[in-house]
Design a protein around this motif. Structure first.
Motif, mmCIF file in Angstrom:
data_model
loop_
_atom_site.group_PDB
_atom_site.id
_atom_site.type_symbol
_atom_site.label_atom_id
_atom_site.label_comp_id
_atom_site.label_asym_id
_atom_site.label_seq_id
_atom_site.Cartn_x
_atom_site.Cartn_y
_atom_site.Cartn_z
ATOM 1 N N ILE A 41 0.853 -1.184 0.000
ATOM 2 C CA ILE A 41 0.000 0.000 0.000
ATOM 3 C C ILE A 41 0.895 1.243 0.000
ATOM 4 C CG2 ILE A 41 -1.778 1.275 1.278
ATOM 5 C CD1 ILE A 41 -2.669 -1.455 2.399
ATOM 6 N N VAL A 42 0.701 2.115 -0.974
ATOM 7 C CA VAL A 42 1.511 3.354 -1.056
ATOM 8 C C VAL A 42 0.566 4.551 -1.060
ATOM 9 C CG1 VAL A 42 3.411 2.220 -2.266
ATOM 10 C CG2 VAL A 42 1.555 3.257 -3.585
ATOM 11 N N PRO A 43 1.096 5.734 -0.735
ATOM 12 C CA PRO A 43 0.236 6.941 -0.754
ATOM 13 C C PRO A 43 -0.346 7.165 -2.146
ATOM 14 C CG PRO A 43 2.332 7.412 0.317
ATOM 15 C CD PRO A 43 2.445 6.046 -0.256
ATOM 16 N N HIS A 56 -4.745 -5.579 9.109
ATOM 17 C CA HIS A 56 -5.441 -6.209 8.000
ATOM 18 C C HIS A 56 -6.354 -5.159 7.387
ATOM 19 C CE1 HIS A 56 -4.825 -10.568 9.568
ATOM 20 N NE2 HIS A 56 -3.744 -9.821 9.657
ATOM 21 N N VAL A 57 -6.082 -4.841 6.114
ATOM 22 C CA VAL A 57 -6.768 -3.727 5.480
ATOM 23 C C VAL A 57 -7.674 -4.243 4.366
ATOM 24 C CG1 VAL A 57 -6.435 -1.585 4.190
ATOM 25 C CG2 VAL A 57 -4.806 -2.239 5.969
ATOM 26 N N ARG A 58 -8.937 -3.791 4.379
ATOM 27 C CA ARG A 58 -9.848 -4.166 3.304
ATOM 28 C C ARG A 58 -9.881 -3.015 2.295
ATOM 29 N NH1 ARG A 58 -13.580 -8.079 2.585
ATOM 30 N NH2 ARG A 58 -13.225 -8.940 4.641
ATOM 31 N N ILE A 97 -14.498 -4.284 -6.810
ATOM 32 C CA ILE A 97 -13.833 -5.527 -6.418
ATOM 33 C C ILE A 97 -13.139 -5.288 -5.076
ATOM 34 C CG2 ILE A 97 -11.872 -7.041 -6.954
ATOM 35 C CD1 ILE A 97 -12.699 -6.802 -9.876
ATOM 36 N N GLU A 98 -13.264 -6.251 -4.168
ATOM 37 C CA GLU A 98 -12.665 -6.076 -2.849
ATOM 38 C C GLU A 98 -11.411 -6.931 -2.689
ATOM 39 O OE1 GLU A 98 -15.301 -6.123 0.518
ATOM 40 O OE2 GLU A 98 -15.589 -4.024 -0.028
ATOM 41 N N LEU A 99 -10.413 -6.401 -2.008
ATOM 42 C CA LEU A 99 -9.170 -7.115 -1.728
ATOM 43 C C LEU A 99 -8.820 -6.961 -0.258
ATOM 44 C CD1 LEU A 99 -6.774 -6.002 -4.626
ATOM 45 C CD2 LEU A 99 -7.948 -8.185 -4.392
ATOM 46 N N VAL A 100 -8.057 -7.940 0.255
ATOM 47 C CA VAL A 100 -7.537 -7.805 1.616
ATOM 48 C C VAL A 100 -6.021 -7.698 1.513
ATOM 49 C CG1 VAL A 100 -7.290 -8.907 3.868
ATOM 50 C CG2 VAL A 100 -9.442 -9.097 2.623
ATOM 51 N N ALA A 101 -5.432 -6.765 2.246
ATOM 52 C CA ALA A 101 -3.980 -6.595 2.218
ATOM 53 C C ALA A 101 -3.447 -6.472 3.636
ATOM 54 C CB ALA A 101 -3.612 -5.363 1.409
ATOM 55 N N ARG A 102 -2.137 -6.638 3.786
ATOM 56 C CA ARG A 102 -1.501 -6.463 5.097
ATOM 57 C C ARG A 102 -0.683 -5.192 5.048
ATOM 58 N NH1 ARG A 102 -1.203 -11.944 6.656
ATOM 59 N NH2 ARG A 102 -3.389 -12.477 6.625
ATOM 60 N N PHE A 103 -0.778 -4.402 6.077
ATOM 61 C CA PHE A 103 0.064 -3.220 6.156
ATOM 62 C C PHE A 103 1.008 -3.421 7.330
ATOM 63 C CE2 PHE A 103 1.411 1.006 7.177
ATOM 64 C CZ PHE A 103 1.491 1.654 5.964
ATOM 65 N N ALA A 127 -1.511 1.826 9.434
ATOM 66 C CA ALA A 127 -2.142 1.860 8.124
ATOM 67 C C ALA A 127 -2.923 3.168 7.977
ATOM 68 C CB ALA A 127 -3.080 0.679 7.978
ATOM 69 N N PRO A 128 -3.069 3.652 6.752
ATOM 70 C CA PRO A 128 -3.857 4.867 6.559
ATOM 71 C C PRO A 128 -5.289 4.651 7.045
ATOM 72 C CG PRO A 128 -2.710 4.224 4.542
ATOM 73 C CD PRO A 128 -2.536 3.110 5.506
#
Lengths: 354, 267
Positions: A285-287, A309-311, A318-324, A333-334
């Protein structure tokens, strides 16, 4: 093939007859090397225990053969196979002491008492239970019983040790301890371990190689890294770790998701309508200002200490899950509703057949 | 928990019924024991405390002879019936369920269901023809008959014990290089021992107090303790019988206590 301990050739097991037949194992072939920590992984009913029982000799295959060190042992009864089992329920003999339990195998083989004594002492030392030698199994805790079961199976120095979900009855802390212990013993003794579990984390941390099974079939065999990073299909990716699955159209080196978002994929990917898989930790995840492959909106963020854990929601819903990853400065995380950019690590996007 | 579970103990009249039942069950036995200490030879009139009937019974050669015969039959029959029952129990629990299972179960327990008198008459006729054919008149007939009707008594506790046993233990023994015989000898049998002991004791007690079948099967001069006592009471009632009964009662209570302790202690 001198380094192969166990070889299963086209094993098939069918229970029942005709209309009521249930295929527990469907043409499974597998090679397990000497000194390897090999794990059979899969959900309950996938056939992993059936395969283990066949190697032990408790079940006879409907078709196919089992070879131990190159010799066909398919027709040998369990008591003729230099293979020992650690049972899920431990199956310690309640009328015998710990010492007698551990010595059972050798005494059935008719070894002299002095030798049995010596081996039993060594085996008990290995699992740190010398002090409990004269107790009965029911006077021991679950973890201690587990160690007795292990010592009992190791005492006759089998060619192959089979472990049938041996840690499932232990609590989390004890399980972690025993995982380390098992790995240590396996390295120390150099015996081939075949370990059955449905716990993917256990499989990843302990194994040299893993075989993932589902409904009687062998889906993939490989090192934990291979299995985790390059799952052969959606089932394996889903069963091991967390994964985002997105329906995609693949043409050449481009996968199109949601109709209009194009992403680069490996040219060797299967073409056509498939699933695009990406692990949450492979998404960076970037700005929003920075250069990125995709833009997304943060819809939910849960803090877990080491990471969040960021949704994320893409432009076309479309939804994704990512780790920050939390950084050393305590950076978080933002916040929700922030517009961010996403970058995928090289090889992170994989096209999987269902 | 405000709601109390249903309990028969709280029904009206429970205490009365319970006491009546216990009195009906045990008063006669208590009386029998009490009169075995009677100084007179009546079993109805109390004439003071005495232990004299015990030596009288002990010194009666006939009593000693029939007691010895009873014990011989009971010991042999209980060992034989327990052996058969153990094999039967292993056969009915260690195999895959088959359709004939219930039938076999009924067959084994047949002596519990068929009226004893029917078995007695059948055995009388059956053995009579053998006696004629072979000329053998010995105790074998009684032992065979006792063994037959003792089997279900021995079978039940052994089967119960086997059903509670973890089959994985036998599989584990096989995995640890034990042959079928070694598995039986070192795992199954030791774990089964309390059940076998219990079965043998039940069989022993059952054989010891049998009257009906023994009366029909025995040849002349083959009285057992119960049939001897029956004959004595028919002739003249004497406190000597009370003393013998009391000793028999004591033996039974001891055996049943041992049976209880054996079956209760689970590992």
């Amino acid at each position: 093939m001198r380094d192969v301990a166990i070889e299963a050739v086209s094993l098939r097991k069918v229970y029942g007859t005709d209309q009521h037949a249930v295929v527990a194992l469907d043409d499974v072939s597998i090679s397990i090397r000497k000194g390897e920590f090999f794990t059979l992984l899969g959900p309950s009913g996938c056939g992993k225990t059936t395969l283990l029982k066949m190697i032990a000799g408790f079940e006879t295959p409907s078709e196919g053969n089992i070879l131990l060190n190159g010799h066909d042992i398919t027709e040998q009864p369990p008591n003729r196979r230099p293979v020992n089992t650690v049972f899920q329920s431990y199956a310690l003999f309640p009328h015998l002491t710990v010492r007698q339990n551990v010595g059972f195998g050798l005494s059935m083989l008719g070894r002299p008492a002095a030798e049995i004594d010596e081996v039993v002492n060594r085996a008990l030392g290995l699992v740190k239970l010398e002090a409990m030698a004269d107790r009965k199994p029911q006077q021991l805790s679950g973890g201690q019983q587990q160690r007795v079961a292990l010592a009992r199976a190791l005492a006759p120095s089998p060619e192959v040790l089979l472990l049938d979900e041996p840690l499932s009855a232990l609590d989390l802390k004890l399980r972690k301890e025993m995982q380390t212990e098992l790995k240590r013993l396996q390295l120390e003794l150099g015996i081939t371990f075949i370990f059955v579990t449905h716990d993917q984390e256990e499989a990843l941390t302990m194994s040299d190689r893993i075989a993932v099974m589902s409904s009687g079939n062998l889906l993939q065999v490989g090192t934990p890294k291979e299995i985790y990073n390059h799952p052969v299909n959606r089932f394996v990716a889903d069963f091991i770790g967390e994964t985002n699955f997105i329906p995609a159209q693949v043409a050449g080196t481009t996968a199109t998701i949601g109709g209009d978002i194009a992403l680069p994929v490996d040219p060797a990917s299967p073409q056509g309508s498939h699933t695009l898989a990406v692990r949450p930790e492979h998404i960076r995840i970037v700005p929003s200002g920075a250069e990125a492959t995709l833009r997304a909106l943060i819809t939910e963020s849960v803090y877990f200490g080491t990471d969040s854990h960021v949704r994320l929601r893409l432009a076309n819903d479309i939804e994704l899950v990512a780790r920050f990853q939390s950084d050393e400065a305590g950076g978080d995380a933002p916040p929700v509703d922030t517009e961010v950019g996403l970058i995928f690590a090289p090889g992170a996007l994989q096209v999987l057949e269902d | 928990m405000a709601r109390r579970d249903f309990s028969a103990a709280r029904l009206p009249g429970f205490a009365t019924i319970a006491i009546t039942v216990f009195v009906a069950l045990y008063a006669p036995i208590l009386m029998l024991v009490a009169y075995s200490f009677n100084a007179g030879d009546s079993i109805a009139i109390w004439e003071g405390f005495s232990l004299k009937w015990y030596p009288v019974a002990w010194n009666n050669a006939e009593v000693r002879e029939v007691t010895l015969r009873s014990l011989t039959i009971a010991a042999t029959a209980s060992v034989l019936s327990t052996t058969v029952a153990t094999m039967a129990a292993l056969g009915t629990t260690r195999r895959r369920q088959t359709r004939g299972q219930t039938f076999i179960y009924l067959l084994i327990n047949q002596p519990l269901m068929v009226p004893e008198i029917v078995t007695a008459v059948a055995l009388l006729i059956f053995f009579a023809s053998i006696k004629v054919a072979t000329g053998y008149q010995g105790l074998g007939y009684l032992i065979a008959a006792h063994t037959a009707f003792c089997i279900p008594f021995a079978y039940l506790p052994i089967r119960a014990r086997l059903e509670g046993m973890d089959l994985t233990l036998e599989i584990a023994a096989g995995d640890l290089y034990a042959s079928s015989w070694q598995t039986f000898r070192h795992v199954t049998l030791p774990l089964l021992a309390p059940g076998i002991g219990a079965g043998m004791m039940l069989a022993f007690v059952t054989s010891l107090d049998d009257v009906v079948i023994t009366l029909f099967v025995k040849s002349a001069g083959q009285d057992t303790l119960p049939t001897y006592m029956l004959a004595q009471i028919r002739r003249s009632v004497s406190a000597e019988v009370n003393a013998i009964s009391t000793l028999l009662l004591l033996l039974t209570v001891l055996l049943l206590t041992a049976f209880f302790l054996l079956t209760r202690k689970r590992d």
